[in-house]
Design a protein around this motif. Structure first.
Motif, PDB file in Angstrom:
ATOM      1  N   LEU A 124      -0.169  -6.275   0.893  1.00 12.87           N
ATOM      2  CA  LEU A 124      -1.388  -6.736   0.233  1.00 12.87           C
ATOM      3  C   LEU A 124      -1.736  -5.905  -0.996  1.00 12.87           C
ATOM      4  O   LEU A 124      -2.877  -5.948  -1.475  1.00 12.87           O
ATOM      5  CB  LEU A 124      -2.552  -6.726   1.225  1.00 12.87           C
ATOM      6  N   ALA A 125      -0.762  -5.199  -1.539  1.00  9.93           N
ATOM      7  CA  ALA A 125      -1.008  -4.325  -2.689  1.00  9.93           C
ATOM      8  C   ALA A 125      -1.567  -5.086  -3.891  1.00  9.93           C
ATOM      9  O   ALA A 125      -2.262  -4.508  -4.710  1.00  9.93           O
ATOM     10  CB  ALA A 125       0.272  -3.591  -3.073  1.00  9.93           C
ATOM     11  N   GLY A 126      -1.312  -6.374  -3.985  1.00 15.53           N
ATOM     12  CA  GLY A 126      -1.811  -7.175  -5.102  1.00 15.53           C
ATOM     13  C   GLY A 126      -3.262  -7.585  -4.964  1.00 15.53           C
ATOM     14  O   GLY A 126      -3.797  -8.253  -5.849  1.00 15.53           O
ATOM     15  N   GLY A 127      -3.920  -7.196  -3.874  1.00 15.07           N
ATOM     16  CA  GLY A 127      -5.333  -7.496  -3.699  1.00 15.07           C
ATOM     17  C   GLY A 127      -5.635  -8.856  -3.085  1.00 15.07           C
ATOM     18  O   GLY A 127      -6.792  -9.259  -3.005  1.00 15.07           O
ATOM     19  N   LYS A 128      -4.616  -9.579  -2.641  1.00 14.27           N
ATOM     20  CA  LYS A 128      -4.851 -10.883  -2.016  1.00 14.27           C
ATOM     21  C   LYS A 128      -5.379 -10.704  -0.600  1.00 14.27           C
ATOM     22  O   LYS A 128      -5.242  -9.653   0.012  1.00 14.27           O
ATOM     23  CB  LYS A 128      -3.556 -11.693  -1.965  1.00 14.27           C
ATOM     24  N   ASP A 167       0.131  -0.205   9.567  1.00 17.24           N
ATOM     25  CA  ASP A 167      -0.829   0.052   8.481  1.00 17.24           C
ATOM     26  C   ASP A 167      -0.133   0.131   7.122  1.00 17.24           C
ATOM     27  O   ASP A 167      -0.543  -0.531   6.164  1.00 17.24           O
ATOM     28  CB  ASP A 167      -1.595   1.354   8.725  1.00 17.24           C
ATOM     29  N   THR A 168       0.915   0.911   7.058  1.00 12.89           N
ATOM     30  CA  THR A 168       1.654   1.084   5.806  1.00 12.89           C
ATOM     31  C   THR A 168       2.252  -0.242   5.339  1.00 12.89           C
ATOM     32  O   THR A 168       2.180  -0.595   4.163  1.00 12.89           O
ATOM     33  CB  THR A 168       2.778   2.127   5.984  1.00 12.89           C
ATOM     34  N   GLN A 213      -0.597  -2.619   4.099  1.00 19.46           N
ATOM     35  CA  GLN A 213      -1.106  -2.191   2.790  1.00 19.46           C
ATOM     36  C   GLN A 213      -0.109  -2.515   1.686  1.00 19.46           C
ATOM     37  O   GLN A 213      -0.498  -2.949   0.602  1.00 19.46           O
ATOM     38  CB  GLN A 213      -1.451  -0.707   2.824  1.00 19.46           C
ATOM     39  N   ALA A 214       1.169  -2.349   1.935  1.00 20.64           N
ATOM     40  CA  ALA A 214       2.196  -2.677   0.945  1.00 20.64           C
ATOM     41  C   ALA A 214       2.226  -4.183   0.678  1.00 20.64           C
ATOM     42  O   ALA A 214       2.333  -4.624  -0.468  1.00 20.64           O
ATOM     43  CB  ALA A 214       3.562  -2.189   1.407  1.00 20.64           C
ATOM     44  N   LEU A 272      -9.131  -4.128   3.916  1.00 23.45           N
ATOM     45  CA  LEU A 272      -8.478  -5.345   3.465  1.00 23.45           C
ATOM     46  C   LEU A 272      -9.235  -6.572   3.958  1.00 23.45           C
ATOM     47  O   LEU A 272      -9.905  -6.524   4.985  1.00 23.45           O
ATOM     48  CB  LEU A 272      -7.034  -5.380   3.976  1.00 23.45           C
TER      49      LEU A 272
END
Length: 156
Positions: free
Chosen positions: A93-97, A86-87, A90-91, A121
């Motif tokens: 995809l932090a840019g929202g892609k 999970d972590t 999330q890291a 996501l």
């Protein structure tokens, strides 16, 4: 007598030079299933992050996609769920892609796509996976998959 001509052959180009555009197949619990070719196009255009959810051993022994985010869904040996998935996702995809998720045959990546969706996501499963389904002789890599379609990969 008129014969129907498939839309992708109307230009007169050979079929291989003008394939029908790949589509997103709807799926339950995540954004959908995409062909390896569409996933690669999104990734190379910077529209998606390619996340390889296979184990470290699979990537080392079978091959890897240069530039993909290596993030195992399950850990070898024993195939226990990766507590850091999970972590890590999330890291990545932090840019929202959106995420396009790759595994060996397109099974673990479905579970990973469902988990990504639970995390809020946008995630897609790559059909056929890296190696595709086994053929009649139980060999992979001959009936589909990222590698079969000559998409970027390397073996160390």
């Amino acid at each position: 007598m008129d014969q129907a001509v498939p839309a992708n052959q109307a230009s007169g180009l050979p079929h291989e030079a003008s394939p029908l555009p790949p589509l997103v197949r709807p799926a339950e619990g995540y954004a959908g299933d995409v062909s390896p070719q569409l996933a690669c196009a999104w990734w190379q255009a910077g529209e998606a992050v390619l996340v390889d959810v296979r184990t470290d051993a699979e990537r080392a022994w079978v091959g890897e996609v240069p530039g993909a985010v290596p993030l195992a869904w399950k850990q070898w040996p024993g195939m226990a769920l990766n507590a850091d998935f999970d972590t890590g996702l999330q890291a990545a995809l932090a840019g929202g892609k959106k995420a396009v998720l790759l595994c060996r045959s397109g099974v673990r990546s479905v579970a990973a796509a469902k988990r990504a969706t639970e995390l809020g996501l946008q995630a897609y499963n790559i059909l056929e996976g890296f190696e595709g389904d086994p053929d009649t002789e139980a060999h992979r890599g001959r009936k589909g998959g990222w590698r079969f379609h000559n998409l970027p990969w390397r073996q160390s």
